[in-house]
Design an enzyme around this catalytic site. Structure first.
Site, PDB file in Angstrom:
ATOM      1  CG  ASP A 185      -2.168   0.794   1.057  1.00  0.00           C
ATOM      2  OD1 ASP A 185      -2.383   1.317  -0.049  1.00  0.00           O
ATOM      3  OD2 ASP A 185      -2.950   0.893   2.030  1.00  0.00           O
ATOM      4  CG  ASP A 186      -0.524   4.858   0.416  1.00  0.00           C
ATOM      5  OD1 ASP A 186      -1.391   4.278  -0.275  1.00  0.00           O
ATOM      6  OD2 ASP A 186      -0.786   5.836   1.137  1.00  0.00           O
ATOM      7  CG  ASP A 237      -2.291   1.334  -3.471  1.00  0.00           C
ATOM      8  OD1 ASP A 237      -1.213   1.864  -3.122  1.00  0.00           O
ATOM      9  OD2 ASP A 237      -3.344   1.418  -2.789  1.00  0.00           O
ATOM     10  CG  HIS A 238      -1.486   5.254  -4.746  1.00  0.00           C
ATOM     11  ND1 HIS A 238      -0.827   5.897  -3.719  1.00  0.00           N
ATOM     12  CD2 HIS A 238      -2.563   4.663  -4.185  1.00  0.00           C
ATOM     13  CE1 HIS A 238      -1.503   5.710  -2.601  1.00  0.00           C
ATOM     14  NE2 HIS A 238      -2.544   4.945  -2.841  1.00  0.00           N
ATOM     15  CG  HIS A 290     -10.036   1.398  -0.275  1.00  0.00           C
ATOM     16  ND1 HIS A 290      -8.941   1.843   0.415  1.00  0.00           N
ATOM     17  CD2 HIS A 290     -11.059   2.169   0.132  1.00  0.00           C
ATOM     18  CE1 HIS A 290      -9.289   2.839   1.186  1.00  0.00           C
ATOM     19  NE2 HIS A 290     -10.571   3.060   1.048  1.00  0.00           N
ATOM     20  CB  CYS A 316      -6.564   2.964  -1.663  1.00  0.00           C
ATOM     21  SG  CYS A 316      -5.281   3.565  -0.567  1.00  0.00           S
TER      22      CYS A 316
HETATM   23 CA    CA Z   1      -2.927   3.089  -1.332  1.00  0.00          CA
END
Ligand code: CA
Ligand code: CA
Length: 504
Positions: free
Chosen positions: A44-45, A323-324, A140, A84
């Site tokens: 994540d992130d 995810d980004h 998410h 997300c």
């Molecule tokens: Ca994320």
């Protein structure tokens, strides 16, 4: 969503269903080697601060780097949305946010008539006889109650998340609402008490006990380095406690970006660079993010070691993705929700059967390409309703050209187009940016007004999404809309005028 598009989609699904039934019968009667397993690892992130990606010169991620050596790493991979829910929805359906209208943190796509029955990636594997398992953050938010969850995956492990945390915030109040997630720093605890450690342990148990007569699709979604970024001293000790750890930033970098670029992250709990500097938090944040990245890398390493010990490495496709991206001071902000490389560039690594060792691909790749790529690698029935394009040719030979650039959208009308050399951005009010990543890898100098780049700009404009739907019903959180006629932008329900000062 046009009626015609739905009709075409339905035809394609029916056709795919027939093809699948035929193939299932064929499989039952021959003795082709069984399909490979899939180990699907989400972080994540996670921006490009990964050793193998070179986004930060000091990043220590030895386990992910080893996976990259064992397989092929995409050095120019980008999310389809810098947030997300829209990014993960896009990846798991292989549909752009501009097609689904999922731009915000809600809704969950299954609540929408258009997408409630759409076959998501794990469901397509289940339909081919795979046992599907998940833990941590893949979608998410949860998928609803037990009945709904069983529709998405066969087996649900722990949900992971932050795990142990301090009783109160370590860094004190942060601007724009003092969000409890906006926190980071050294926090004494046991690694074993973290959500990410626990989901790795669960994944390890599943690998050890995997049935031999059925292929698996095992999804493991790590939470860190999403904020709050807590880690123990030993993880911080991997990084120098001085300013050499800070990313290079250009003062007044936003002077040549359109005002509309601010609207994409207009008023958010993630502090601006000005705040983290003035509050002596910049270095602490950067070290915390890196420390958590290294902690997650260790958890990835534990899972990969278990895969090897179980003798499954040679018959398991591993895909690892973020995810980004995340800003840590670049362009004057921290956080996500931008269309620059720091907000869109993500790790994307494949390894296992069908994947070249040591491949390094600089062609643009998109997260929504994962779905058709896994179909190819595992020899599943192809689907004509996906917007991604298989990366199998690049996994075979990394230098194989791709025609399509990587496209990221953040709310209707705002798009970043990333080719091998250039980044072109167009916002909903028609303002634009152009960067030459070869000469200017940090995207410091906006070239869009230079007449000599007219042809490059025209070529990139050609890729702006043709379908660009408004937000789906019940969209909320980090939502931006814009009305060209009145020149009125609305950020999370509040009108933003040209004259409003940029929030700090
Ligand atoms: Ca994320
Ligand atoms: Ca600039």
């Amino acid at each position: 969503m046009t009626r015609q598009f739905l009709f075409v989609t339905t035809i394609a699904l029916v056709a795919a269903g027939h093809a699948f039934a035929a193939e299932t019968r064929q499989n039952a009667s021959d003795d082709k080697p069984s399909r490979p397993n899939v180990l699907f690892i989400a972080i994540d992130d996670q921006n490009d601060w990964i050793g193998a990606l070179g986004g930060h010169p000091l990043a220590k991620t030895p386990h992910i780097d080893r996976l990259a050596q064992r397989g092929t790493v995409f050095l120019n991979a980008h999310c389809q949305a810098p947030l997300c829910n829209p990014s993960r929805t896009s990846l798991l359906l292989s549909l752009r946010p501009t097609t689904t209208g999922i731009y915000g943190l809600s809704p969950w796509f299954r609540t929408l008539d258009d997408w409630k029955d759409r076959v998501a990636l794990p469901q397509h594997f289940k339909a081919h006889g795979y046992r599907t398992l998940t833990s941590g953050k893949i979608y998410h938010g949860g998928a609803g109650g037990p009945k709904q969850r069983a529709e998405e995956f066969d087996v649900w492990g722990p949900s992971g998340g932050i795990g142990i945390k301090p009783e109160k915030k370590l860094i004190g109040p942060t601007p724009m609402g003092n969000n409890p997630l906006m926190d980071w720093g050294v926090f004494p605890h046991k690694d074993e008490d973290k959500g990410d450690y626990q989901i790795a342990s669960w994944a390890i148990e599943q690998l050890k006990s995997a049935p031999k007569d059925q292929p698996f699709f095992l999804a493991t979604g790590f939470f860190l380095p999403h904020v709050p970024c807590y880690a123990t001293q030993k993880w911080f000790d991997l990084y120098p406690d001085n300013d050499s750890v800070l990313p290079l930033v250009k003062e007044n970098d936003r002077d040549d970006t359109p005002r509309f670029s601010w609207y994409l992250h207009w008023n958010l709990p993630e502090p601006r660079l000005k705040w983290v500097r003035e509050n002596n938090q910049w270095r602490n944040l950067v070290r915390s993010y890196l420390a958590c990245t290294s902690f997650v890398d260790e958890q990835v390493g534990r899972v990969l070691a278990a895969l090897e010990e179980a003798g499954l490495s040679d018959n398991t496709v591993v895909v690892l993705w973020g995810d980004h991206g995340w800003h840590l001071g670049e362009k004057g902000i921290t956080g996500k929700n931008t269309l620059w490389d720091r907000g869109t560039r993500v790790p994307l690594i494949f390894a296992g059967p069908g994947v070249s060792r040591g491949g390094r691909c600089t062609q643009p790749a998109e997260l929504l390409d994962i779905y058709p790529t896994l179909i190819d690698l595992c020899r599943l029935t192809s689907r004509s309703d996906l917007e991604g394009i298989s990366l199998a040719p690049q996994l075979h030979a990394a230098s194989t050209q791709r025609e399509r650039p990587a496209i990221t959208s953040h709310n209707q009308g705002n798009h970043g187009i990333r080719s091998e050399r250039w980044r072109y951005i167009r916002y909903a009010d028609d303002s634009e940016e152009l960067y030459d990543l070869q000469a200017d890898p940090r995207e410091w100098t906006n070239l869009v007004a230079k007449p000599e780049h007219a042809a490059v700009i025209a070529e990139h404009r050609r890729w702006l999404p043709k379908i660009d739907v408004p937000p789906a019903a019940n969209s909320a959180h980090r939502l931006l809309t814009y009305d060209k006629q009145s020149d009125e932008a609305v950020w999370e329900g509040k009108v933003v005028r040209r004259s409003n000062p940029i929030p700090e």
